[in-house]
Write an enzyme that holds these catalytic residues in place. Sequence first.
Site, PDB file in Angstrom:
ATOM      1  N   GLY A 131       0.829  -1.207   0.000  1.00  0.00           N
ATOM      2  CA  GLY A 131       0.000   0.000   0.000  1.00  0.00           C
ATOM      3  C   GLY A 131       0.862   1.254   0.000  1.00  0.00           C
ATOM      4  O   GLY A 131       1.989   1.273  -0.518  1.00  0.00           O
ATOM      5  N   SER A 132       0.335   2.287   0.658  1.00  0.00           N
ATOM      6  CA  SER A 132       0.976   3.604   0.561  1.00  0.00           C
ATOM      7  C   SER A 132       2.372   3.677   1.168  1.00  0.00           C
ATOM      8  O   SER A 132       3.094   4.647   0.919  1.00  0.00           O
ATOM      9  CB  SER A 132       0.087   4.655   1.228  1.00  0.00           C
ATOM     10  OG  SER A 132      -1.137   4.723   0.532  1.00  0.00           O
ATOM     11  N   ALA A 133       2.737   2.672   1.974  1.00  0.00           N
ATOM     12  CA  ALA A 133       4.102   2.676   2.527  1.00  0.00           C
ATOM     13  C   ALA A 133       5.125   2.669   1.390  1.00  0.00           C
ATOM     14  O   ALA A 133       6.264   3.107   1.567  1.00  0.00           O
ATOM     15  CB  ALA A 133       4.302   1.465   3.435  1.00  0.00           C
TER      16      ALA A 133
END
Lengths: 583, 85
Positions: free
Chosen positions: A295-297
Amino acid sequence: MTRAAAAEKWNKRLRVGSGAIGAVLALALAAVVVRAFWLQVVEHRDWKARAEAQRRTRLQVPAYRGSIRDLSGKPLAVSIPQYSLCADGSKIDDPAATAKRLHPVLGADVHDLRDKLVSKRRFIWIKHYLSDRQASALRDLSLPGLYLIREYRRYYPYRQMAGQVLGFVGLDGKGLEGVERAYDEVLQQDVLSVGVRRDGGRKRLWRGESLPPSPEERSGLRTTLDLFVQYLSERELEAAVREWEAKSGQVIVLDARTSEVLALANWPFFDPNRFRRYNPAAWRNRAVTDAFEPGSAFKVFLAAALLETGTADPETRVFCEDGRFRYAGHTINDVHPHGWLTLTDMLRYSSNIGAAKLAEKLGAERYHRFIRDFGFGEETGIGLPGEASGILRPWRAWQNVDLASAAFGQGVGVTLVQLAAATNCIANDGIWRRPRILREIDGETGRLKAGRPDAGERRVIAPETARWVRDMMMAAAGEDGTGSASAPEGYRVAGKTGTAQVADSKAAGYAENLNTSVFTGFIPAENPRLVITVVIHEPKGRGFGGVVAAPVFCNIAAEALPYLGVFPSGGTARLAGNRVKTH
Amino acid sequence: LLLSVLLLVLGLSRVWLQVGQVESGYRVAAMHEEYRELLGVHRKLVVEWNRLQDPHYLEKLARENLNLHPPRDCELFAGGRKRGN
């Protein structure tokens, strides 16, 4: 007959008798001499060997399987001697009576015992690994046909602690999973057989020759795991997983200075002392073997690539379409609608639309190259078995939407170890270091040097780029960033949240209402000491990384840092167990 | 006569020493076996000692048997500052 004649006759008889006796004795003596010569000279070797066999025996001296220890030397896996019970079926006259006498000692079913004992085989296993009390009771019973033999059992004194990392050994003493398997060649047990003297009653006797060696241990290992940090990680991981009723979770803690793994926790936990009671799926060290969508990591690494290539700087602005954007036939959404955002704010507020647009400017080839350079798509070489390389398709196979989705961490699969190592690269001013689980091998023989993970390191981005990314990550973990719950009092965190949808294996696409919550970062941001990456799979309710995973980071760091001698600025260290609640 | 007595004494001494050596040999062998057993016991005690220090186990004991818990912020007399959230 005169007296003289009678005496003469008597003397004659006496001489004849004496001569006969002498001859018999001489013959007997000759026979003894011949027999002695035969035994002592002709058959000397045979009789010597037989005599040796009667007064010499072999003593089995164990070389225990090497211990596995934590960073401070605490034993995580130790082999100990333990008796097992076996029987010689041909010497048991009454199996039923023997089974009845064994039953109270072993606690096993009488019928099962009898069924084993009725066999006339010369060797029958009755029970492995008796307790000391059972072994003592059996010695007192001294039942005919039953024998105690010494075996060596592997124990993990800290039970579930780092269970999947340590792995376990089988009955034959071979490592089957984890560190036990990876370093089996170094650790494996052995038995040294030495000759000792005994008497006719098979009792051991010492007659001046050198004493047999004492049981000792093969080469052991010192891992990089720190028992206290491991405990903190497991405690906080379990608390979060239970709080959010999640399916599973993993945490890794790296020493930012050396890339050594201080803790690696997998929930559900697994106690290697009882590995047969678990489903084999529970044995797996998912932090190493399983890939997930970060995801956004993953936007951290997009930002690094943008800055390193000069495609953008921290103040480059991108329009985020007020939260909804049609791209290549798909709709990309942001959780919170935004208009114009700088690159820093794109990371702070975790805008998918901003990331997709900036990735398009960077281009698939360059972005893919940086992803590879950060260590994704290949094994890290941490030194644990079954390591996955993750999922990263060649950039040429990417569709238009694949570049956009890879920008916000969908459509790519990473392992927890890869994500932590890449985060550590930012913490180390752009140098990627191979994560390590092995600190040293006792009495290093050099046998495994070639197979051991080296301190492989490479520069991925410039130090200035890394510092820019770090500042952006500090903003993302700051007061109004998505990762604000990650910061313990008195410390500054550089980190990034991630909330990824979960691929549905049955339907093509993603499952509804299933998320993977991620937080990865380092602390203290100004002078990194720890890199902590947390992933919680399928939490119930609001499954955002900043809500579910970030507090786990906070709680581990709050206690681990003072323990490591890094104290908060202007505050007091958190006392054990006072954790941040997210509900 | 003196030589005979001397030889007899020497012979008896040798026998006595041989018997003593055999007896000591049994004792040494038995003690060596005991030493091996004790080394095994020592390893077991190391395992037990570390098992008792397992932080998960200690925490469980503290919570369930002794009803202990980490102090809350309001229970701290000095030093601690309350968290913002």
